[in-house]
Write a protein that holds these residues in place. Structure first.
Motif, PDB file in Angstrom:
ATOM      1  N   ASP A   1      11.668-147.203 -35.620  1.00 27.65           N
ATOM      2  CA  ASP A   1      12.640-147.187 -34.526  1.00 27.65           C
ATOM      3  C   ASP A   1      13.073-148.618 -34.182  1.00 27.65           C
ATOM      4  O   ASP A   1      14.268-148.913 -34.061  1.00 27.65           O
ATOM      5  CB  ASP A   1      11.996-146.508 -33.305  1.00 27.65           C
ATOM      6  N   ASN A   2      12.098-149.508 -34.070  1.00 27.46           N
ATOM      7  CA  ASN A   2      12.417-150.896 -33.717  1.00 27.46           C
ATOM      8  C   ASN A   2      13.161-151.612 -34.836  1.00 27.46           C
ATOM      9  O   ASN A   2      14.124-152.343 -34.579  1.00 27.46           O
ATOM     10  CB  ASN A   2      11.133-151.666 -33.384  1.00 27.46           C
TER      11      ASN A   2
ATOM     12  N   ALA B   1      16.706-150.357 -35.023  1.00 28.11           N
ATOM     13  CA  ALA B   1      17.533-150.885 -33.925  1.00 28.11           C
ATOM     14  C   ALA B   1      17.951-152.316 -34.213  1.00 28.11           C
ATOM     15  O   ALA B   1      19.066-152.733 -33.893  1.00 28.11           O
ATOM     16  CB  ALA B   1      16.767-150.821 -32.619  1.00 28.11           C
ATOM     17  N   ALA B   2      17.057-153.064 -34.851  1.00 31.24           N
ATOM     18  CA  ALA B   2      17.361-154.474 -35.118  1.00 31.24           C
ATOM     19  C   ALA B   2      18.221-154.666 -36.359  1.00 31.24           C
ATOM     20  O   ALA B   2      19.145-155.476 -36.357  1.00 31.24           O
ATOM     21  CB  ALA B   2      16.059-155.255 -35.262  1.00 31.24           C
TER      22      ALA B   2
ATOM     23  N   LEU C   1       9.163-157.778 -33.862  1.00 33.80           N
ATOM     24  CA  LEU C   1       9.554-156.369 -33.973  1.00 33.80           C
ATOM     25  C   LEU C   1       8.372-155.486 -34.340  1.00 33.80           C
ATOM     26  O   LEU C   1       8.227-154.373 -33.832  1.00 33.80           O
ATOM     27  CB  LEU C   1      10.661-156.221 -35.032  1.00 33.80           C
TER      28      LEU C   1
ATOM     29  N   ARG D   1      19.847-145.852 -34.184  1.00 34.70           N
ATOM     30  CA  ARG D   1      18.387-145.973 -34.189  1.00 34.70           C
ATOM     31  C   ARG D   1      17.718-144.605 -34.055  1.00 34.70           C
ATOM     32  O   ARG D   1      16.675-144.359 -34.660  1.00 34.70           O
ATOM     33  CB  ARG D   1      17.897-146.925 -33.095  1.00 34.70           C
TER      34      ARG D   1
ATOM     35  N   THR E   1      21.923-150.140 -33.044  1.00 31.81           N
ATOM     36  CA  THR E   1      21.342-149.448 -31.892  1.00 31.81           C
ATOM     37  C   THR E   1      21.849-148.021 -31.832  1.00 31.81           C
ATOM     38  O   THR E   1      21.116-147.107 -31.473  1.00 31.81           O
ATOM     39  CB  THR E   1      21.716-150.188 -30.596  1.00 31.81           C
ATOM     40  N   GLN E   2      23.127-147.838 -32.194  1.00 33.17           N
ATOM     41  CA  GLN E   2      23.709-146.499 -32.118  1.00 33.17           C
ATOM     42  C   GLN E   2      23.001-145.518 -33.032  1.00 33.17           C
ATOM     43  O   GLN E   2      22.864-144.353 -32.719  1.00 33.17           O
ATOM     44  CB  GLN E   2      25.198-146.527 -32.484  1.00 33.17           C
TER      45      GLN E   2
END
Lengths: 378, 291
Positions: B251-252, B255-256, B7, B263, B260-261
């Motif tokens: 951001d990454n 998301a992890a 990541l 992020r 994701t919604q």
């Protein structure tokens, strides 16, 4: 004498109006994703429609009348789609075509049903035809038909015991994810990772990292075409080597073009493919490539078929009757032998779902290779 | 832990591209008070210019060179002469709004003349993997990161170690005094626009193979660069760099580890926190203008 003159005039006017109506073009309205995230879907669909209409008009039209279509852009946005469909219905079309995105179909279907106009669309979400809408018709398999075949393939052929599911967070993706999860449970396949992504998402690095951490036996990808291409590229970038399985949106022509080498090895169930070992489909592909200079994906086929569904149904009725159209299409079987434009034998049930043969394909050297032909059920 | 390394590498690679765009964004503001809301579209366009050259039959390397030259002409010189100079005399806000209109115009023009659909774009970094700390890491991620860092180091050296760089700094800090001491202010401002055009063309070259060439791809990049510049510090190159890298990683990771919604929301939350508690940004200085 005077009353005789008026009677004659009235008769002549009515006759002229009837003759005009007889020869007037049959109006169709198409609302599709001509821009935005679904541009690939909408433009293929539109081009398929235009090709079929051109063919039918060149042969004298439908019951002697030319077909005429208007195209409106939903911008891949359900809100815009609803407004465009309302506008299209105001012009009283014979049949409404599109949209392609399930979310857009969901919000526009009640409008068409209320107007009593049949809607032939491209959406694949299972729920679309489950609500009793008598005016809605598919051009491809719904998820309730395709997902069981995908799950069976993952179990029988890939022998996977755990699968990572990547799905797009909209009606299409959620519908597919729900159906496939239930199917996996029947085979005792464990869902190693359940990853939702966003429509239009550009960066899949984090999602693929999650897959990598879950170490599944296979990955099931169920996102739209452009996102599928980005996902395939990222899967390759992060060296994921387990089998990749999906549906039409993973192995379509556009995905292969966008993802390049990264698409090789991806497998999927497709209801329609221009690589199908079917002569009529091969002929369609040639005509499409000649006209548009690119190989269409399944959406091009869907648009083309939608027009031939209208032709076959109208010819069966023997008249152009918008109100009777839906009733006549329900339960109709159209044979490719009698209507070559339908490409493969197809039957429409009472819900508007279809029964037709399907295909399991794999991308090999940038091309779809049909591995199995799944026959029509009835 | 191994997942975290993946990541971080992916986040830094994306963040390095954000940094390039953010640095250009910051340079324009510092030297000419231009808030360029079309900066994302500036990243989108060079890829299409390169694709157009390739469609005309040119090889990829020639398309890169011509694409960068066309970017310098259109996004550097043309942008300054045709939009910024006439609008700036009416104030910063009308100019900012004009750049918003420019962004819409660029997107629609690309959609009209090219396509609304995404197009593939070749990568200058070869595909493949290398092993780092026992983990397989993408060569493309590392290549993007290395190239972006090299450009940023080069730019920093230009600004801090050369006469031209010092003149640009003087122009940014006080154009009136700079003019009195003989700095060609107008030329320095033009140079800044050309540097920005070069940076966005480079960012386009690096990001498009991943995001695909699409008329709307600038929306995400423009927002990320804007947030990166503010978070890092709107008046320092090093701030924009740090901001870009930080946004890429955040951001990454969000998301992890968040969802994701959400992020896209996490960098914005970071932006709000920075504005509330450190308005000058992480590495910025209060009320100081410098490049």
């Amino acid at each position: 004498m005077r009353s005789g003159f008026f009677a004659g005039f009235l008769l002549a006017t009515v006759s002229a109006a009837a003759a005009f109506a007889q020869g007037a073009p049959i109006k169709l309205a198409n609302v599709a994703e001509l821009s935005g995230g679904g541009a690939t879907v909408g433009n293929n669909w539109k081009n398929g429609i235009d090709l079929a209409i051109e063919e039918i008009n060149a042969k004298g039209g439908l019951l002697g009348r030319k077909l005429e279509v208007t195209h409106a852009d939903s911008q891949s946005n359900p809100g815009v789609a609803r407004a465009q469909v309302q506008k299209a219905l105001d012009s009283e079309p014979y049949v409404l075509l599109g949209p392609g995105y399930s979310g857009s179909v969901k919000v526009t279907a009640p409008l068409a049903a209320e107007a009593g106009i049949a809607q032939i669309m491209g959406g694949e979400a299972a729920e679309l035809t489950q609500g009793g809408n008598k005016f809605l018709f598919r051009t491809s398999f719904g998820q309730q038909s395709s997902m069981p075949k995908v799950a069976k393939y993952i179990n029988d052929e890939l022998k996977a015991k755990s699968v990572a599911i990547v799905w797009v967070n909209n009606d299409f993706g959620k519908g597919g994810r729900d159906v496939i999860t239930k199917e996996f449970a029947k085979y005792n396949i464990k869902v190693a990772a359940d990853i939702s992504t966003e429509a239009g998402q550009a960066d899949f690095a984090a999602d693929v990292s999650k897959i990598k951490a879950a170490a599944p036996d296979a990955v099931f990808v169920y996102v739209n075409e452009e996102e599928s291409a980005r996902m395939l590229k990222e899967l390759k970038r992060q060296a994921i080597t387990v089998p990749l399985m999906g549906e039409t949106t993973l192995v379509g022509q556009k995905v292969v073009e966008l993802a390049g080498d990264a698409a090789n090895g991806a497998r999927g169930h497709v209801g329609l493919t221009t690589d199908a070992p079917v002569d009529l489909i091969k002929a369609f592909r040639e005509k499409f490539v000649k006209k548009y200079n690119y190989v269409p994906d399944h959406n091009g086929l869907k648009g083309y078929l939608a027009i031939y569904m209208i032709k076959a149904t109208t010819e069966k009725m023997g008249k152009v009757d918008a109100k009777a159209f839906a009733d006549n299409l329900h339960g109709l079987t159209i044979k490719a032998a009698s209507e070559p434009g339908i490409l493969m034998d197809v039957t429409f049930d009472e819900k508007g779902d279809i029964d037709r043969q399907g295909f399991l394909v794999e991308i090999v050297d940038g091309k779809q290779v049909v591995k199995q032909v799944l026959p029509k059920l009835n | 832990m191994s997942n975290l390394l993946d990541l971080l590498v992916a986040g830094l690679a994306t963040g390095a591209i954000y940094a390039l765009v953010a640095v250009g964004f910051m340079l324009l503001w510092q030297t000419s008070q231009t808030i360029n809301f079309a900066q994302g579209e500036f990243v989108m366009l060079p890829a299409f210019l390169m694709l157009a050259v390739m469609h005309a039959g040119a090889p990829f390397w020639l398309a890169i060179i011509l694409g960068i030259l066309l970017s310098l002409l259109l996004l550097g010189l043309g942008f300054k002469l045709l939009l910024v100079d006439p609008m700036l005399r009416h104030g910063v806000l009308p100019l900012a709004i004009a750049t918003m209109a420019l962004a819409i115009g660029m997107k629609e023009a690309v959609k009209q003349f090219f396509s609304a659909e995404a197009s593939p774009f070749p990568s200058i970094v070869p595909a493949g993997d290398v092993s780092i700390l026992g983990r397989v890491v993408s060569l493309q991620s590392l290549g993007v990161l290395a190239l972006a860092i090299a450009v940023v180091i080069g730019l920093t050296a230009l600004l801090n170690r050369t006469s031209v760089g010092h003149q640009m700094q003087a122009t940014a800090q006080n154009p009136t005094v700079a003019r009195i001491i003989g700095v060609p202010v107008e030329r320095m401002i033009l140079l800044t626009f050309l540097i920005n055009a070069f940076l966005v063309a480079l960012a386009s070259l690096l990001i498009t193979p991943i995001y695909l060439a699409k008329f709307s791809s600038g929306e995400i990049l423009g927002q990320a660069a804007f947030i990166a510049a503010i978070v890092g510090g709107f008046n320092q190159v090093r701030g924009a760099i740090a901001g870009g890298l930080l946004i890429g990683v955040v951001d990454n990771l969000s998301a992890a580890y968040v969802s994701t919604q959400y992020r896209a929301a996490v960098p914005l939350i970071l932006l709000i926190v920075i504005i509330l508690f450190r308005p000058q940004g992480l590495l910025g200085r209060p009320e100081e203008r410098t490049v």
